[in-house]
Scaffold this motif. Structure first.
Motif, PDB file in Angstrom:
ATOM      1  N   THR A  27       0.789  -1.235   0.000  1.00 29.54           N
ATOM      2  CA  THR A  27       0.000   0.000   0.000  1.00 29.54           C
ATOM      3  C   THR A  27       0.820   1.283   0.000  1.00 29.54           C
ATOM      4  N   ASN A  28       2.101   1.194   0.344  1.00 19.92           N
ATOM      5  CA  ASN A  28       2.969   2.381   0.478  1.00 19.92           C
ATOM      6  C   ASN A  28       2.470   3.355   1.545  1.00 19.92           C
ATOM      7  N   PHE A  29       1.759   2.832   2.546  1.00 22.54           N
ATOM      8  CA  PHE A  29       1.345   3.650   3.684  1.00 22.54           C
ATOM      9  C   PHE A  29       2.448   3.636   4.729  1.00 22.54           C
ATOM     10  N   SER A  30       2.347   4.571   5.686  1.00 18.90           N
ATOM     11  CA  SER A  30       3.265   4.543   6.830  1.00 18.90           C
ATOM     12  C   SER A  30       2.841   3.393   7.746  1.00 18.90           C
ATOM     13  N   MET A  31       3.656   3.119   8.752  1.00 23.55           N
ATOM     14  CA  MET A  31       3.356   2.000   9.636  1.00 23.55           C
ATOM     15  C   MET A  31       2.029   2.202  10.371  1.00 23.55           C
ATOM     16  N   LEU A  32       1.824   3.379  10.926  1.00 26.46           N
ATOM     17  CA  LEU A  32       0.578   3.639  11.660  1.00 26.46           C
ATOM     18  C   LEU A  32      -0.633   3.601  10.736  1.00 26.46           C
ATOM     19  N   ASP A  33      -0.494   4.168   9.528  1.00 23.10           N
ATOM     20  CA  ASP A  33      -1.606   4.124   8.578  1.00 23.10           C
ATOM     21  C   ASP A  33      -1.905   2.691   8.146  1.00 23.10           C
ATOM     22  N   THR A  34      -0.869   1.893   8.010  1.00 21.09           N
ATOM     23  CA  THR A  34      -1.057   0.488   7.638  1.00 21.09           C
ATOM     24  C   THR A  34      -1.796  -0.261   8.733  1.00 21.09           C
ATOM     25  N   ILE A  35      -1.418  -0.030   9.993  1.00 24.53           N
ATOM     26  CA  ILE A  35      -2.099  -0.691  11.118  1.00 24.53           C
ATOM     27  C   ILE A  35      -3.570  -0.274  11.152  1.00 24.53           C
ATOM     28  N   LYS A  36      -3.836   1.015  10.962  1.00 21.03           N
ATOM     29  CA  LYS A  36      -5.226   1.492  10.940  1.00 21.03           C
ATOM     30  C   LYS A  36      -5.997   0.855   9.794  1.00 21.03           C
ATOM     31  N   HIS A  37      -5.356   0.777   8.626  1.00 28.33           N
ATOM     32  CA  HIS A  37      -6.000   0.171   7.458  1.00 28.33           C
ATOM     33  C   HIS A  37      -6.326  -1.304   7.708  1.00 28.33           C
ATOM     34  N   LEU A  38      -5.360  -2.041   8.239  1.00 30.95           N
ATOM     35  CA  LEU A  38      -5.588  -3.456   8.525  1.00 30.95           C
ATOM     36  C   LEU A  38      -6.669  -3.650   9.584  1.00 30.95           C
ATOM     37  N   ARG A  39      -6.634  -2.813  10.614  1.00 34.45           N
ATOM     38  CA  ARG A  39      -7.630  -2.936  11.683  1.00 34.45           C
ATOM     39  C   ARG A  39      -9.032  -2.633  11.153  1.00 34.45           C
ATOM     40  N   ASN A  40      -9.157  -1.623  10.289  1.00 37.84           N
ATOM     41  CA  ASN A  40     -10.469  -1.295   9.723  1.00 37.84           C
ATOM     42  C   ASN A  40     -10.952  -2.381   8.767  1.00 37.84           C
ATOM     43  N   GLU A  41     -10.018  -2.972   8.039  1.00 38.90           N
ATOM     44  CA  GLU A  41     -10.372  -3.976   7.041  1.00 38.90           C
ATOM     45  C   GLU A  41     -10.692  -5.336   7.662  1.00 38.90           C
ATOM     46  N   MET A  42      -9.875  -5.767   8.642  1.00 41.82           N
ATOM     47  CA  MET A  42      -9.996  -7.126   9.186  1.00 41.82           C
ATOM     48  C   MET A  42     -10.278  -7.177  10.679  1.00 41.82           C
ATOM     49  N   GLY A  43     -10.252  -6.061  11.346  1.00 44.17           N
ATOM     50  CA  GLY A  43     -10.312  -6.077  12.804  1.00 44.17           C
ATOM     51  C   GLY A  43      -8.945  -6.483  13.338  1.00 44.17           C
ATOM     52  N   TRP A  44      -8.885  -6.857  14.589  1.00 41.69           N
ATOM     53  CA  TRP A  44      -7.597  -7.228  15.176  1.00 41.69           C
ATOM     54  C   TRP A  44      -7.149  -8.636  14.771  1.00 41.69           C
ATOM     55  N   THR A  45      -7.962  -9.316  13.968  1.00 41.89           N
ATOM     56  CA  THR A  45      -7.559 -10.652  13.523  1.00 41.89           C
ATOM     57  C   THR A  45      -6.370 -10.607  12.565  1.00 41.89           C
ATOM     58  N   PHE A  46      -6.046  -9.436  12.050  1.00 48.64           N
ATOM     59  CA  PHE A  46      -4.882  -9.346  11.157  1.00 48.64           C
ATOM     60  C   PHE A  46      -3.594  -9.732  11.883  1.00 48.64           C
ATOM     61  N   LEU A  47      -3.617  -9.662  13.216  1.00 52.37           N
ATOM     62  CA  LEU A  47      -2.406  -9.985  13.979  1.00 52.37           C
ATOM     63  C   LEU A  47      -1.995 -11.445  13.835  1.00 52.37           C
ATOM     64  N   HIS A  48      -2.932 -12.319  13.519  1.00 50.21           N
ATOM     65  CA  HIS A  48      -2.561 -13.731  13.366  1.00 50.21           C
ATOM     66  C   HIS A  48      -2.756 -14.230  11.936  1.00 50.21           C
ATOM     67  N   ARG A  49      -2.929 -13.313  10.999  1.00 50.72           N
ATOM     68  CA  ARG A  49      -3.074 -13.703   9.596  1.00 50.72           C
ATOM     69  C   ARG A  49      -1.782 -14.372   9.096  1.00 50.72           C
ATOM     70  N   GLY A  50      -1.903 -15.545   8.539  1.00 50.19           N
ATOM     71  CA  GLY A  50      -0.755 -16.241   7.975  1.00 50.19           C
ATOM     72  C   GLY A  50       0.188 -16.867   8.985  1.00 50.19           C
ATOM     73  N   MET A  51      -0.237 -16.998  10.226  1.00 49.60           N
ATOM     74  CA  MET A  51       0.664 -17.501  11.269  1.00 49.60           C
ATOM     75  C   MET A  51       1.063 -18.961  11.048  1.00 49.60           C
ATOM     76  N   VAL A  52       0.133 -19.793  10.622  1.00 44.93           N
ATOM     77  CA  VAL A  52       0.453 -21.212  10.415  1.00 44.93           C
ATOM     78  C   VAL A  52       1.471 -21.358   9.291  1.00 44.93           C
ATOM     79  N   LYS A  53       1.277 -20.600   8.218  1.00 43.57           N
ATOM     80  CA  LYS A  53       2.244 -20.644   7.117  1.00 43.57           C
ATOM     81  C   LYS A  53       3.613 -20.170   7.591  1.00 43.57           C
TER      82      LYS A  53
END
Length: 109
Positions: free
Chosen positions: A58-84
């Motif tokens: 996305t070329n966002f800053s770190m904080l903007d990326t976290i906000k974007h992920l949180r708005n898009e997926m909620g806090w579940t983004f924290l474990h996205r792809g963990m098994v892989k």
């Protein structure tokens, strides 16, 4: 749940295989330590990997990326792809370290 079962099966399998080659109990006693150490490292760094990869997309800053992920997926983004991540990173690294220590121990005999 799946990860702990996989680690338990891995420990049992490696313990059986290594007991054939070595009677050294110390080698087998450190296997869970190596596995847990790598799993903890993969679990703790996974959210940072998700954020970093999304920043590249996305070329966002770190904080903007976290906000974007949180708005898009909620806090579940924290474990996205963990098994892989665990399969691709922690298991090979733990195996490499563990078997290197075994080979070093065997060459000292």
């Amino acid at each position: 749940m799946y990860i702990s079962n996989f680690i338990e099966c891995l420990v049992r399998s490696l313990s059986k295989q290594l007991s054939i080659y070595s009677s050294n109990v110390e080698i087998l006693s450190v296997l869970p330590y190596y596995c847990l150490k790598r799993v903890a490292g993969a679990v703790l760094t996974n959210p940072l990997d998700v954020i970093r990869n999304e920043m590249f997309k996305t070329n966002f800053s770190m904080l903007d990326t976290i906000k974007h992920l949180r708005n898009e997926m909620g806090w579940t983004f924290l474990h996205r792809g963990m098994v892989k991540n665990l399969v691709a990173v922690s298991i090979p690294v733990a195996s490499t370290i563990f078997f290197t220590d075994i080979f070093i121990d065997l060459t000292k005999r």
